[in-house]
Design an enzyme around this catalytic site. Structure first.
Site, PDB file in Angstrom:
ATOM      1  N   HIS A 293       0.846  -1.204   0.000  1.00  0.00           N
ATOM      2  CA  HIS A 293       0.000   0.000   0.000  1.00  0.00           C
ATOM      3  C   HIS A 293       0.882   1.255   0.000  1.00  0.00           C
ATOM      4  CE1 HIS A 293      -3.842  -1.871   0.282  1.00  0.00           C
ATOM      5  NE2 HIS A 293      -3.812  -2.189   1.563  1.00  0.00           N
TER       6      HIS A 293
ATOM      7  N   SER B 155     -15.801   2.345   1.560  1.00  0.00           N
ATOM      8  CA  SER B 155     -15.273   1.018   1.883  1.00  0.00           C
ATOM      9  C   SER B 155     -14.304   1.110   3.075  1.00  0.00           C
ATOM     10  CB  SER B 155     -14.558   0.452   0.655  1.00  0.00           C
ATOM     11  OG  SER B 155     -14.133  -0.864   0.881  1.00  0.00           O
TER      12      SER B 155
ATOM     13  N   ARG C 145      -9.359   3.184  -7.638  1.00  0.00           N
ATOM     14  CA  ARG C 145     -10.822   3.123  -7.519  1.00  0.00           C
ATOM     15  C   ARG C 145     -11.365   4.522  -7.300  1.00  0.00           C
ATOM     16  NH1 ARG C 145     -14.160  -0.460  -2.957  1.00  0.00           N
ATOM     17  NH2 ARG C 145     -16.092  -0.535  -4.135  1.00  0.00           N
TER      18      ARG C 145
ATOM     19  N   LYS D 101     -19.606  -5.264  -0.517  1.00  0.00           N
ATOM     20  CA  LYS D 101     -20.552  -5.212  -1.636  1.00  0.00           C
ATOM     21  C   LYS D 101     -19.872  -5.424  -2.981  1.00  0.00           C
ATOM     22  CE  LYS D 101     -24.196  -2.215   0.110  1.00  0.00           C
ATOM     23  NZ  LYS D 101     -24.919  -0.949  -0.158  1.00  0.00           N
TER      24      LYS D 101
HETATM   25  P1  A3P Z   1     -16.633  -2.543  -0.763  1.00  0.00           P
HETATM   26  O1  A3P Z   1     -16.325  -2.289   0.681  1.00  0.00           O
HETATM   27  O2  A3P Z   1     -17.026  -1.302  -1.505  1.00  0.00           O
HETATM   28  O3  A3P Z   1     -17.605  -3.638  -0.965  1.00  0.00           O
HETATM   29  P2  A3P Z   1      -9.347  -4.113  -0.626  1.00  0.00           P
HETATM   30  O4  A3P Z   1      -9.288  -5.502  -1.149  1.00  0.00           O
HETATM   31  O5  A3P Z   1      -8.360  -3.173  -1.276  1.00  0.00           O
HETATM   32  O6  A3P Z   1      -9.317  -4.084   0.847  1.00  0.00           O
HETATM   33  O7  A3P Z   1     -10.742  -3.521  -1.109  1.00  0.00           O
HETATM   34  C1  A3P Z   1     -11.933  -4.008  -0.557  1.00  0.00           C
HETATM   35  C2  A3P Z   1     -13.062  -3.724  -1.527  1.00  0.00           C
HETATM   36  O8  A3P Z   1     -12.964  -4.638  -2.631  1.00  0.00           O
HETATM   37  C3  A3P Z   1     -14.406  -3.986  -0.867  1.00  0.00           C
HETATM   38  O9  A3P Z   1     -15.287  -3.050  -1.467  1.00  0.00           O
HETATM   39  C4  A3P Z   1     -14.689  -5.413  -1.282  1.00  0.00           C
HETATM   40  O10 A3P Z   1     -16.042  -5.766  -1.228  1.00  0.00           O
HETATM   41  C5  A3P Z   1     -14.150  -5.425  -2.697  1.00  0.00           C
HETATM   42  N1  A3P Z   1     -13.755  -6.771  -3.153  1.00  0.00           N
HETATM   43  C6  A3P Z   1     -13.111  -7.731  -2.443  1.00  0.00           C
HETATM   44  N2  A3P Z   1     -12.962  -8.835  -3.188  1.00  0.00           N
HETATM   45  C7  A3P Z   1     -13.516  -8.570  -4.394  1.00  0.00           C
HETATM   46  C8  A3P Z   1     -13.674  -9.346  -5.579  1.00  0.00           C
HETATM   47  N3  A3P Z   1     -13.247 -10.592  -5.656  1.00  0.00           N
HETATM   48  N4  A3P Z   1     -14.292  -8.764  -6.625  1.00  0.00           N
HETATM   49  C9  A3P Z   1     -14.724  -7.488  -6.554  1.00  0.00           C
HETATM   50  N5  A3P Z   1     -14.610  -6.711  -5.453  1.00  0.00           N
HETATM   51  C10 A3P Z   1     -14.012  -7.250  -4.380  1.00  0.00           C
END
Ligand code: A3P
Length: 331
Positions: free
Chosen positions: A139, A170, A162, A298
């Site tokens: 990160h 999120s 994003r 979501k």
């Molecule tokens: P939301 O909280 O908007 O649903 P990170 O992986 O960087 O922590 O980001 C988390 C975000 O990615 C969350 O968004 C999560 O739901 C979404 N996410 C996790 N796995 C995913 C997947 N396989 N496909 C699409 N979105 C995904």
């Protein structure tokens, strides 16, 4: 630039406590380094990586601002890189047993594991297929990466960005869950507070738009070294994003694999519904004790509409537009 980065790392080594402090975004205290807010607890690891991290020549670093689709990117990259040993149809595929974060680690979380490494230690003879690219994640902002990554041959980077508004939503949900795990009281941390802090850039990795902009500019300067992806594009056309990634990682899908539907099978394996339905992601926990289910919520574009007024959205959009104007980046 090198002297500048070295300078920052000297500060981390000797004077971290003198860096500006932010404690209003739970659960971690943050320190500002080189214009970015970083968890205070990570600073020694970042300094260690600067001193001793050596990227594998075929290595790939997955980079992102938190809550931008990192878990998905990790799953896709891992599944693509290791598909010879672990075809996506395997009932015992590592992604069916482990959370994506346990398949691809953040190198700043366990720097001792990732310093001095130049290969996986796999002996390759001429007759064997090449080993899969070594995949790590981060990160860290581009300007705080160890210079062995960004200078010269370095290693390839895949960045996912994003919409800042969905990233914030999120992040807010995730921070509350993480605080609960760490027994930090974040009950009073409202979305409005998170919004104000985010707009000021005061959250882990923030300002978000600067984080994105640095990788965007690097991808424009060196398109062969930095691949810039968007979460929203991946939602629309995941197989096309995956093919781009595989090609960039040096393991494009062969015609026979395409005919056998391997890319589509990887997309399916890494889909939100599939990952979240797995036992490990329903009931498992990560190294911090956080439930793996917290990484899957979501997974849509536009959830910000359920949390922000149009005026709030317009205010954040304007901050981001002003900061990115002239860069060719539209967030
Ligand atoms: P939301 O909280 O908007 O649903 P990170 O992986 O960087 O922590 O980001 C988390 C975000 O990615 C969350 O968004 C999560 O739901 C979404 N996410 C996790 N796995 C995913 C997947 N396989 N496909 C699409 N979105 C995904």
């Amino acid at each position: 630039r090198d002297a500048d980065v070295d300078d920052k790392m000297t500060i981390v080594g000797h004077r971290a406590a003198s860096l500006p402090l932010e404690t209003r975004w739970p659960p971690f205290p943050l320190r500002r380094l080189g214009g970015f807010w970083m968890p205070e607890s990570l600073l020694p690891a970042v300094a260690a990586l600067h001193t001793s991290f050596a990227p594998a020549p075929d290595g790939v670093l997955l980079a992102s601002f938190p809550k931008s689709g990192t878990s998905w990117l990790k799953a896709l990259a891992f599944a693509a890189a290791n598909r010879a040993a672990h075809p996506p149809s395997d009932a015992d595929h590592p992604l069916r047993r482990r959370n994506p974060h346990d398949c691809v680690e953040f190198f700043e979380m366990r720097p001792d594991e990732h310093t001095g490494a130049t290969s996986d230690g796999i002996a390759v003879d001429a007759a064997s297929p090449p080993p899969p690219p070594r995949v790590l994640a981060t990160h860290l902002p581009y300007s705080l990466l160890p210079k062995r990554i960004t200078a010269g041959d370095g290693c390839r980077i895949i960045y996912i960005c994003r919409d800042p508004k969905d990233t914030l939503v999120s992040f807010w949900h995730f921070s509350k869950k993480m605080a609960a795990t760490m027994a930090v009281d974040a009950g009073a941390f409202t979305f409005d507070e998170a919004f104000e802090l985010f707009c000021d850039g005061n959250c882990t990795g923030g300002p978000q738009w600067r984080h994105v902009l640095e990788y965007w500019e690097a991808s424009r300067r060196c398109p062969g070294k930095v691949l810039f992806l968007r979460y929203e594009d991946m939602l629309r056309r995941p197989a096309s994003g995956l093919r781009k990634m595989a090609e960039f990682m040096g393991c494009p899908f062969a015609a026979a694999e395409e005919a056998a539907g391997v890319a589509d099978a990887i997309v399916e394996l890494c889909s939100l519904d599939e990952l979240r339905s797995l036992e490990v992601n329903r009931n498992g926990t990560d190294v911090l004790g956080l439930k793996n289910e917290s990484y899957f919520r979501k997974g849509v574009a536009g959830d910000w509409r359920n949390h922000m007024t149009p005026a709030m959205a317009a205010r954040l959009d304007k901050i981001v537009d002003d900061a990115t104007r002239g860069s060719g980046l539209s967030l």
